[in-house]
Write an enzyme that holds these catalytic residues in place. Sequence first.
Site, PDB file in Angstrom:
ATOM      1  CE  LYS A 197      -3.818   2.024   2.689  1.00  0.00           C
ATOM      2  NZ  LYS A 197      -4.680   1.854   3.881  1.00  0.00           N
TER       3      LYS A 197
ATOM      4  CB  SER B 221      -7.891   3.757   3.018  1.00  0.00           C
ATOM      5  OG  SER B 221      -7.057   3.146   3.991  1.00  0.00           O
TER       6      SER B 221
ATOM      7  CB  SER C 207      -8.214   0.830   5.962  1.00  0.00           C
ATOM      8  OG  SER C 207      -8.929   2.034   6.008  1.00  0.00           O
TER       9      SER C 207
END
Lengths: 97, 483
Positions: free
Chosen positions: B74, B149, B173
């Site tokens: 990420k 996210s 997330s």
Amino acid sequence: MDKATLTHIAKLARLAIDPAVSEKTTADINNVLKLVDQLQAIDTTGIDPLAHPHETGLLLREDRAHSQIDREILQALAANTNQHLYLVPKVLQSESQ
Amino acid sequence: MQTLTSLQHRLENKKISSVELVQAYLQHIEKCDPQLNAFITVAKETALAAALKADEARAQGAAPLLAGIPIAHKDVFCTKGLKTSCGSKMLDNFISPYDATIVQKLDASGFITLGKTNMDEFAMGSSTENSFYGPCRNPWDLTRVPGGSSGGSAAAVAAGFVPAATGSDTGGSIRQPAAFCGLTGLKPTYGRVSRFGMVAYASSLDQAGPMAHTAEDCALLLEAMAGFDTQDATSAQHAVPAYQKTLNQSLQGLKIGLPNCFFDQRLDAKMGEKLQQALAVYESLGAKLIEIDLPHNHLSLAAYYIIAPAEASANLARFDGIRFGYQCEAPKSLQDLYERSRSEGFGPEVKRRILVGTYALSSGYYDAYYIKAQQVRRLIANDFHKAFEQVDIIAGPTTPTTAFLLGSHQQDPVSMYLADIYTLAVNLAGLPALSHPAGFVDGLPIGCQLIGKAFDEGRLLNAAHQYQQATDWHRQHPTLCLE
């Protein structure tokens, strides 16, 4: 929250609010505040605040000098530097300015 | 579907080389990612060079077990020499000078960084639409969001661009995008995995974790990622268990708590039925289902949206336009430099949360909002402690609905916050939780969430692994990008 409070909070947060969206921003923030206002109905008398999930306190390292990342490498990320200093617009203005 | 364990065997048995593997993934990304927008950066050259090295080391018998397997990170994790944007214009020009501890640890285990994945800006969002690089799409249905996210990581793994990825979870997330994309994702106990080099959103809630197809792969990744780190003052000094060794333990007698509040009218009815079927599988494996009460759970959304923005407003104060990141053109004064750099560099959701957080911490409101939220946080955490006197783990849905349509919550940010109603409390209490695939509703994957006691990730992974031995939901994959 009204527009005057939003302006004050934005100043504290070092944010400039675009006048074109200030009404929408105020409305959105008021929606969030409406959501969180349900907390006010809860009796929390005598309850200690929980700031950190494990409450173990911070673990501190021994205070020992060691080489980490080079200053040149770190300062290469900045927009303006000179002789290892970060450059910003003049903070103190002369009286004539 | 390629799992880490299957790739490890193929590499060991010389059925494929790491270079061939990396090339195959890169081709797939090049062909199909334009449809998804899962990657912000693809590290083609460095990945191929690392693959060549891994093949050489393997030929000499000097390679770690997982050498040569690609992974995506990420874009919240610092990766030395690669852009770490956090999905923000603010960090679009930021090339990290060092690696996050988890990147370093996974690198040392032999993993190859294939790229950096799309995300909601500064991890603030539940759809991966709040990204400077454009929204990411769900590979199961391109009109829908992958969750957020960590939506880019979830979409990339689900689409077969990479066998596993890292994510971060401040309020759901990792788990919510894992559920929306049909993956297994684990948020470890707060402090289990180092936060060093992970761009901070809300420091008392943030935690990094693995996203993969199976619980077995998550176990393997967590073993590689977890551990005490002197560079993170909140890192836990707990030994890392051999999670893979306990995966096959029997679930006979395992007590699973079912909170009433997780199965109320907020949960989509069809998803509720599927979840009951998943719980029946656990029962057939020997687990006992016990109703429990989490009386303050309904307050987690309100407590979270004070605590997280308050911490964010302090953390994001570091973005001053001076030392790194975006700087506005021709600032007239220092104040102008701060205000315009931050206003032009941050997107609307980030600014909204900074403003809410600043308000909650400001004079006259601190006690009414911030302290009150922290008191409620303790009540929420106490509920879990009490429940765990009765049960070993807690089960429920990960999300109230399946993946929603792109743009459907953009006009009303608060309606998007509701996507995380079942995941937020876990972060407030600092507990570990996992989402695993538990079936489909109208062609879209759903997730079952398992919550554990602090540092009891092994039990969650064991339960999910046993469930995955009895079901094949985790083996389903979208066909979209395989044509």
